[in-house]
Design an enzyme around this catalytic site. Sequence first.
Site, PDB file in Angstrom:
ATOM      1  N   ASP A   1       0.934  -1.231   0.161  1.00  0.00           N
ATOM      2  CA  ASP A   1      -0.046  -0.063   0.040  1.00  0.00           C
ATOM      3  C   ASP A   1       0.841   1.270  -0.097  1.00  0.00           C
ATOM      4  O   ASP A   1       2.022   1.079   0.519  1.00  0.00           O
ATOM      5  CB  ASP A   1      -0.645  -0.103   1.279  1.00  0.00           C
ATOM      6  CG  ASP A   1      -1.828   1.112   1.328  1.00  0.00           C
ATOM      7  OD1 ASP A   1      -2.769   1.316   0.320  1.00  0.00           O
ATOM      8  OD2 ASP A   1      -1.840   2.209   2.297  1.00  0.00           O
TER       9      ASP A   1
ATOM     10  N   GLU B   1       1.622   0.221  -4.910  1.00  0.00           N
ATOM     11  CA  GLU B   1       0.765   1.052  -5.236  1.00  0.00           C
ATOM     12  C   GLU B   1       1.414   2.240  -5.308  1.00  0.00           C
ATOM     13  O   GLU B   1       1.778   2.929  -4.063  1.00  0.00           O
ATOM     14  CB  GLU B   1      -0.299   1.057  -3.931  1.00  0.00           C
ATOM     15  CG  GLU B   1      -1.458   1.982  -4.648  1.00  0.00           C
ATOM     16  CD  GLU B   1      -2.258   2.689  -3.394  1.00  0.00           C
ATOM     17  OE1 GLU B   1      -3.544   3.184  -3.546  1.00  0.00           O
ATOM     18  OE2 GLU B   1      -1.565   2.827  -1.886  1.00  0.00           O
TER      19      GLU B   1
END
Length: 614
Positions: A328, A357
Amino acid sequence: MKRTQLFFATLLLSLAVLPVNGQAIERVDPPSWFTGMKNSSLQLMVYGKGIAASDVSADYPGVRVTTLVKTENPNYLFVNLDISPETLPGNIKLIFTNGKKSISHLYPLSEKPAGKARGINSSDVLYLLMPDRFVNGDPANDAVEGLTEQPDRSRPGGRHGGDLKGIINSLDYLKDLGVTAIWLNPFLENNQQRSSYHGYSTTDFYRSDPRYGTNEELRQLVSQAHDRGMKVVMDMIFNHIGSGHWWMKDLPSRDWIHQFDEFTRTNYKASTYMDPYAAKCDIKLMEQGWFDHSMPDLDQSNPLVETYLTQNSLWWIAYSGLDGIRMDTYPYPEPAMMSRWAKHVTGEFPGFFIVGEVWFDEPAQMSYWALGQENSDGYRSNLPSVTDFPLCFATHTAFTSPASSNDGVARLYSVLSQDFLYPEPLRNVIFLDNHDMTRYFTQTGKSLNVYKLGLSFILTTRGIPQVYYGTEIVMEGDKSKGDGDLRVDLPGGWAGDTKNVFTGANLTDEEKEAFDFTRNLLNWRKDKEVIHTGKLKHYITDDGLYVYFRYNKKESVMVILNSNDTKRQTITKEKYIESLDGFSKGHEVITGKTIDDLTSFEIEPKTAMIIELN
Ligand SMILES: [Ca+2]
Ligand SMILES: [Ca+2]
């Protein structure tokens, strides 16, 4: 004794010893470790009242305590161990001595799984799902004593009860649908007051949230996915933790997290990191500001934090056998640490998949983080894959904006024409939407034709496609209505659901058509090497028409995307002779029809054709 049995036997033994001797030791992270690791060092975080005053020794062949590290908090002791290559699985007896008192702790070692990581590549299609919202396989775990938030399916931001068991029960469905890998939104414990369902506020790095199930169930999920030839990707978050993390009651050190006199939010301007003109204060706020009130920002420049997080990744891989990590908010932690982390993980598990990400508008910004990119400032990400947001954004208007030389389908052409920026563009994860944005079908203005164009594109262009759960039945979700709207329950996942994606009950004609379309295309893609790794050649878009070819020495596939609302278009062989020379016929994959003569043929408005040439 099998490795797994040994592991559990030793874990039980370890827990059994604690209450008798180990009152002072409340917790040891990682909870176990592995023999046969390339890196022989292991750092234990030992937590217990006054534990830092202890001296520590190890009574186990091949294992020795090298150093002890202390912080200003007397309740933490970091024990550095060396585990020599010939060490056998078993229980390390750790002896903590403080004056005349000594306590022992049995620490389990099991064998590192053998073999190379399966990895994930462009032959795969990832299915992204949110565990709380997919399938409730075990209603008994919806509420668990000791965890704050109770189930409430009536609220979009409440906990709805989906779990790991539900995913395990759905593996046959997913295999039949044609996806080859599952990316789970985070499943680790999120013992937060509210909005705990999304999983991005970790409160224990070593424990599955009991409302999703046990660590063992995660391991079963991976194992059963592997039995079906499928893979599993775990979502990890190293930038921040949840405010309910057990550390927050007694921080290991002041510099464990970034602290400010008053709440200070990140500026979310990740581009500052590679901007040659960025002000230092902006970069600092980007990295150190908190993502949200409930998400304290970890300080990864602290070597103890770095080691803790790195070992956590290695532990989950070795423990569960998972195939990939989706990291993330990749640019938000300290980038140098993340680079070392990626190198460490792929060094310990060669071929292991990690996608970061990396949320940027421009391919140039994205490519900074790509594997093999030799940035002029010296940064090397070591990241095997990045999320291709620029291509995603281009799909949102590609088939709905009026065609022009730089809008509509021309944006797809334009974004892909910048692939010279990536050392290996096939590694990019490509997608129409995800859990953070308005669902694709909603973006298209609920046009089934545009939906089909989007899926046809994402499943035939270069990269590793990712589809979001519910896409197969054109689920809707609007970001302006809040994140919960993007993450509604999959119909059929809860007892009593009248609509059921698994049985087909009460699906509308449109949903059935979308399902069949998606399933056919996904299953067709499974063994199409030419789509997985073939070269790409595309032609300048013309009057709303985008034409490209995927080809290798054995095969060639022509893809035609007609974005026009009402205009039927004529395709002539002559125009694409550079790619069509030598071919006379074709098999159109979506309709199953044969094109007997490629000299001249027509494509309907707002339609995709995927033609296997022969
Ligand atoms: Ca449940
Ligand atoms: Ca940060």
